[in-house]
Design a protein around this motif. Structure first.
Motif, PDB file in Angstrom:
ATOM      1  N   GLU A 170       0.479   3.071  -0.084  1.00  0.00           N
ATOM      2  CA  GLU A 170       1.802   2.556  -0.443  1.00  0.00           C
ATOM      3  C   GLU A 170       2.398   1.636   0.607  1.00  0.00           C
ATOM      4  N   GLN A 171       2.187   2.022   1.888  1.00  0.00           N
ATOM      5  CA  GLN A 171       2.819   1.204   2.929  1.00  0.00           C
ATOM      6  C   GLN A 171       2.216  -0.203   2.970  1.00  0.00           C
TER       7      GLN A 171
ATOM      8  N   GLU B  51       0.930  -1.706   0.299  1.00  0.00           N
ATOM      9  CA  GLU B  51       1.468  -2.364  -0.899  1.00  0.00           C
ATOM     10  C   GLU B  51       2.860  -2.919  -0.633  1.00  0.00           C
TER      11      GLU B  51
ATOM     12  N   GLU C  44       3.391  -6.907  -0.701  1.00  0.00           N
ATOM     13  CA  GLU C  44       3.799  -7.063  -2.097  1.00  0.00           C
ATOM     14  C   GLU C  44       3.918  -8.542  -2.495  1.00  0.00           C
TER      15      GLU C  44
END
Lengths: 156, 86
Positions: free
Chosen positions: B44-45, B47, B51
């Motif tokens: 997640e980090q 992403e 982003e």
């Protein structure tokens, strides 16, 4: 032509007069010296400090590339560029560019060119700390800085 | 597989949660764009940091490169946001 390029990336402040003297010492061929210095603004009292992060090694190398390009393009006789990192308070110096040439126009244009490219391609990032103690976040890059850089390109 | 040193700066560093790391890259990671796509699969980090992939700037061995640049032979790859010095 002997056109020394001096680049430093440092935490400490710099002295404009000392840098000009060092660049022109022992030379009788220089007719114009332009200095540009960029300072930390307080943004009407909102900003407490800027924190400048950099990419050690690349920061120096990129500013040197820009200065050498300016020497070639404008026929400069000498250039000095100093950029600070770490915490910088409003009113303090951030960056210094000194250019020397036989006549004024090349020195003015060279300093302008170096700053336009330094802002868009030297790896430094500013983070704001607000005067009230909160974090203001990372400063966003401005389209106006890209436009200023692109005016030096023949394609526009 | 190849091993590469990665360094991150500014909000890319903060979102990923570290300033540097050494990673083994699969053979199908050929360009900077491939590297960004690969990193986004790591959590997640990553992403969150990558982003908006088109705003991320890259340097190989301390020189600016485009996302299409091959990374073969790179000692150090840096990823960072647009610069705000001066």
């Amino acid at each position: 032509m002997n056109a020394p390029v001096t680049v430093r990336v440092q935490r400490e402040d710099f002295d404009l007069a000392a840098e000009v003297a060092s660049l022109s010492r022992g030379r009788g061929d220089i007719g114009a010296v332009v200095t540009f210095s960029g300072l930390c603004r307080d943004e009407a009292g909102v900003l407490g400090a800027l924190e400048l992060e950099h990419y050690p090694g690349m920061a120096e190398a990129e500013i040197e590339r820009i200065c050498h390009e300016a020497v070639k393009r404008f026929g400069l006789q000498a250039t000095t560029a100093i950029h600070r990192y770490g915490k910088i308070m409003p009113g303090e110096n951030i960056v210094l560019v000194v250019t020397a040439s036989p006549h004024r126009q090349a020195a003015f244009d060279g300093a302008n060119f170096i700053m336009d490219f330094l802002k868009t391609s030297a790896p430094f990032w500013k983070k704001e700390h607000r005067a009230d103690g909160s974090t203001g976040g990372w400063v966003s890059a401005k389209d106006a800085d890209d436009t200023a850089r692109d005016r030096w390109s023949p394609k526009g | 597989m190849s091993t590469v040193s990665l360094v991150y700066f500014s909000w890319v560093r903060e979102r990923i949660g570290r300033g540097e790391e050494t990673l083994e890259l699969p053979a199908n990671v050929v360009t900077v764009a491939d590297l960004l796509a690969h990193l986004k699969t790591l959590g997640e980090q990553y992403e969150a940091a990558l982003e908006h992939q088109n705003v991320i700037r890259a340097a190989i061995n301390q020189e600016h490169v485009d996302h299409g640049e091959p990374i073969a032979g790179a000692r150090e790859i840096a990823l960072f946001p647009p610069m705000t010095g001066g």
